[in-house]
Scaffold this motif. Sequence first.
Motif, PDB file in Angstrom:
ATOM      1  N   THR A 107       0.829  -1.200   0.000  1.00 47.17           N
ATOM      2  CA  THR A 107       0.000   0.000   0.000  1.00 47.17           C
ATOM      3  C   THR A 107       0.871   1.260   0.000  1.00 47.17           C
ATOM      4  O   THR A 107       0.600   2.211  -0.734  1.00 47.17           O
ATOM      5  CB  THR A 107      -0.934   0.002   1.225  1.00 47.17           C
ATOM      6  N   VAL A 108       1.911   1.255   0.812  1.00 46.54           N
ATOM      7  CA  VAL A 108       2.829   2.401   0.846  1.00 46.54           C
ATOM      8  C   VAL A 108       3.495   2.581  -0.511  1.00 46.54           C
ATOM      9  O   VAL A 108       3.644   3.706  -1.003  1.00 46.54           O
ATOM     10  CB  VAL A 108       3.889   2.213   1.962  1.00 46.54           C
ATOM     11  N   LEU A 109       3.866   1.475  -1.142  1.00 47.26           N
ATOM     12  CA  LEU A 109       4.478   1.538  -2.467  1.00 47.26           C
ATOM     13  C   LEU A 109       3.514   2.145  -3.488  1.00 47.26           C
ATOM     14  O   LEU A 109       3.902   3.001  -4.284  1.00 47.26           O
ATOM     15  CB  LEU A 109       4.909   0.139  -2.900  1.00 47.26           C
ATOM     16  N   LYS A 110       2.251   1.732  -3.434  1.00 46.27           N
ATOM     17  CA  LYS A 110       1.255   2.287  -4.358  1.00 46.27           C
ATOM     18  C   LYS A 110       1.052   3.779  -4.122  1.00 46.27           C
ATOM     19  O   LYS A 110       0.912   4.548  -5.075  1.00 46.27           O
ATOM     20  CB  LYS A 110      -0.084   1.555  -4.189  1.00 46.27           C
ATOM     21  N   ILE A 111       1.049   4.190  -2.874  1.00 47.01           N
ATOM     22  CA  ILE A 111       0.868   5.610  -2.561  1.00 47.01           C
ATOM     23  C   ILE A 111       2.050   6.424  -3.066  1.00 47.01           C
ATOM     24  O   ILE A 111       1.883   7.498  -3.638  1.00 47.01           O
ATOM     25  CB  ILE A 111       0.662   5.794  -1.040  1.00 47.01           C
ATOM     26  N   ARG A 112       3.263   5.890  -2.866  1.00 44.06           N
ATOM     27  CA  ARG A 112       4.459   6.602  -3.350  1.00 44.06           C
ATOM     28  C   ARG A 112       4.432   6.742  -4.862  1.00 44.06           C
ATOM     29  O   ARG A 112       4.808   7.778  -5.419  1.00 44.06           O
ATOM     30  CB  ARG A 112       5.720   5.871  -2.907  1.00 44.06           C
ATOM     31  N   PHE A 113       3.960   5.700  -5.551  1.00 44.98           N
ATOM     32  CA  PHE A 113       3.867   5.756  -7.011  1.00 44.98           C
ATOM     33  C   PHE A 113       2.803   6.766  -7.448  1.00 44.98           C
ATOM     34  O   PHE A 113       3.002   7.536  -8.379  1.00 44.98           O
ATOM     35  CB  PHE A 113       3.554   4.368  -7.574  1.00 44.98           C
ATOM     36  N   ALA A 114       1.690   6.780  -6.748  1.00 42.16           N
ATOM     37  CA  ALA A 114       0.613   7.711  -7.084  1.00 42.16           C
ATOM     38  C   ALA A 114       1.044   9.161  -6.863  1.00 42.16           C
ATOM     39  O   ALA A 114       0.638  10.052  -7.604  1.00 42.16           O
ATOM     40  CB  ALA A 114      -0.628   7.399  -6.255  1.00 42.16           C
ATOM     41  N   LYS A 115       1.862   9.408  -5.852  1.00 42.79           N
ATOM     42  CA  LYS A 115       2.342  10.763  -5.582  1.00 42.79           C
ATOM     43  C   LYS A 115       3.437  11.196  -6.554  1.00 42.79           C
ATOM     44  O   LYS A 115       3.780  12.371  -6.621  1.00 42.79           O
ATOM     45  CB  LYS A 115       2.896  10.864  -4.157  1.00 42.79           C
ATOM     46  N   GLY A 116       3.992  10.243  -7.288  1.00 38.91           N
ATOM     47  CA  GLY A 116       5.053  10.566  -8.232  1.00 38.91           C
ATOM     48  C   GLY A 116       6.437  10.539  -7.607  1.00 38.91           C
ATOM     49  O   GLY A 116       7.397  11.037  -8.196  1.00 38.91           O
TER      50      GLY A 116
END
Length: 73
Positions: free
Chosen positions: A46-55
């Motif tokens: 989930t943290v990885l997905k959030i970091r990717f979404a934030k750019g």
Amino acid sequence: MFLRDGIFWGMHLIWWAIWLVALGWIFFAPSNWPLREEEEENDALTVLKIRFAKGEITKEEYRNQKKVLELDA
């Protein structure tokens, strides 16, 4: 003696309330406490997905890190 005067019934009701609360807590407590390992692993993804979404990371970094997380599981 005490039963006819009505003094004892107050304590009797308190004990019933304590038992009902205890049984309710046993049967209706959240089943996800304490956290299991599977949920902790999902948290990393989930943290990885959030970091990717934030750019914060690129698509290639996301894919590489996701593969690492899936292999460790």
